[in-house]
Design a protein around this motif. Structure first.
Motif, PDB file in Angstrom:
ATOM      1  N   PRO A  94       0.187   1.789  -4.217  1.00  0.00           N
ATOM      2  CA  PRO A  94      -1.192   1.740  -3.707  1.00  0.00           C
ATOM      3  C   PRO A  94      -2.184   1.057  -4.643  1.00  0.00           C
ATOM      4  N   ASN A  95      -1.942   1.113  -5.935  1.00  0.00           N
ATOM      5  CA  ASN A  95      -2.876   0.532  -6.905  1.00  0.00           C
ATOM      6  C   ASN A  95      -2.514  -0.884  -7.315  1.00  0.00           C
ATOM      7  N   LEU A 116       0.823  -1.211   0.000  1.00  0.00           N
ATOM      8  CA  LEU A 116       0.000   0.000   0.000  1.00  0.00           C
ATOM      9  C   LEU A 116       0.856   1.260   0.000  1.00  0.00           C
ATOM     10  N   LEU A 164      -2.234   5.612   6.798  1.00  0.00           N
ATOM     11  CA  LEU A 164      -2.909   4.414   6.300  1.00  0.00           C
ATOM     12  C   LEU A 164      -3.540   3.599   7.431  1.00  0.00           C
ATOM     13  N   SER A 224      -6.938   2.105   6.428  1.00  0.00           N
ATOM     14  CA  SER A 224      -6.793   0.961   5.521  1.00  0.00           C
ATOM     15  C   SER A 224      -6.304  -0.262   6.271  1.00  0.00           C
TER      16      SER A 224
END
Length: 323
Positions: A103-104, A99, A164, A167
């Protein structure tokens, strides 16, 4: 004797089927067997959400239960499983690293990275274990819990530094509310892992007796341990990415089965898989119904049950040691 075994198997299969059926029908959206045929919206919700969620529960339960069985055999200790050896925490650190760096990143890449980190954590745990004088079997999970706590602290620090934390809490919660079609499918790799464990069962049983015994019968002890650790790492990495942490499942289920049936891996494997699936289905149903229409994450219910069983196992061992 045969009649008793047949009755036990029939009862186990019936209980698992009943829990599976309940999981398919219980939820915020009203789905019954009748409106599955008459209501297109109910049918669509059933196949988009309920079926994937139930399959994810079963596969995740099998994954963590079998992983616990493997770890208990290779460490010769009944109190270890991926969340008490730091393996799951290392997988979480791997997810966080992906991440931060990318991130993608697609889920498959996250699973590979998480599995690599989980493998690293398992090898670190085994390396430390071999260099510590063990005066009690409880030292083994304590070492794993301490290592996992250190890794978790590093993970939280990195998550806070890179904003984060939200997340991180999402994939650490161990919940199945977000499971839909197209999201759970990587868990099917658990089926391949279970088949691999079945073929390795005899070697794992012998390896569980120790290095000297394994070598005396011509088994490459180091290779078996490495392959077993790799299987646990992959199962933990995939499960962590898809559903998050499932504490104590791999500890509770193999211990219950071994108390009843002994320590034969091949014979216990179907029972461990079935009981693991049944237990996580039961915990999910409790979480879905106690505060309906809200949900309690499976990890919370499972953690409470697992902690109680863990304490009971420790007390049981102390009583046996006293005699």
């Amino acid at each position: 004797m045969k009649t008793g075994r047949l009755a036990l198997r029939t009862g186990a299969v019936g209980a698992l089927l009943a829990l599976t059926t309940a999981s398919l029908l219980v939820g915020g959206y009203d789905i019954t067997i009748g409106n599955l045929f008459s209501d297109p919206a109910a049918r669509e919700m059933f196949f988009i959400s309920r079926v994937p969620r139930t399959l994810a529960l079963i596969l995740a339960g099998v994954a963590m239960s079998v992983s616990g069985l493997i770890m208990q055999m290779i460490t010769q200790n009944r109190f270890v499983e991926p969340t008490t050896t730091g393996t799951a925490q290392w997988a979480g650190l791997g997810i966080l690293v992906t991440l931060i760096i990318a991130p993608n990143t697609p889920p498959l890449t996250k699973m590979v990275v998480a599995s690599v980190f989980a493998m690293t954590g398992s090898l670190v745990f085994l390396w430390v274990l071999r260099r510590v004088a063990l005066k009690s079997s409880l030292i083994v999970p304590l070492i794993g819990i301490m290592l996992g706590a250190v890794v978790s602290a590093v993970t939280v620090y990195l998550a806070a530094s890179f904003n984060l934390l939200q997340s991180m809490s999402a994939w650490r919660s161990g919940g199945f509310s977000g499971i839909v079609r197209g999201h759970y499918e990587p868990l099917w790799v658990v089926g391949a892992i279970t088949v691999a464990v079945f073929f390795l069962a005899d070697r794992l049983t012998v390896a569980g007796l120790g290095r000297d015994v394994a070598r005396s019968v011509g088994i490459n002890y180091e290779r078996v341990i490495f392959v077993a650790t790799l299987l646990v790492a992959v199962a933990t990495g995939v499960t962590s990415v898809v559903v998050g942490f499932l504490p104590f499942l791999g500890l509770v289920v193999p211990n219950i089965v071994s108390l009843v049936r002994g320590d034969n891996v091949r014979g216990n494997l179907p029972w461990v898989a079935a009981l693991g699936a049944a237990l996580i289905l039961l915990c999910d149903l409790i979480g879905r119904t106690v505060v309906a229409p809200m949900e309690i994450p499976v990890s919370v219910v499972l953690g409470a049950i697992g902690a109680a069983v863990f304490i009971a196992l420790v007390l049981r061992q102390r009583r046996h040691a006293a005699f």
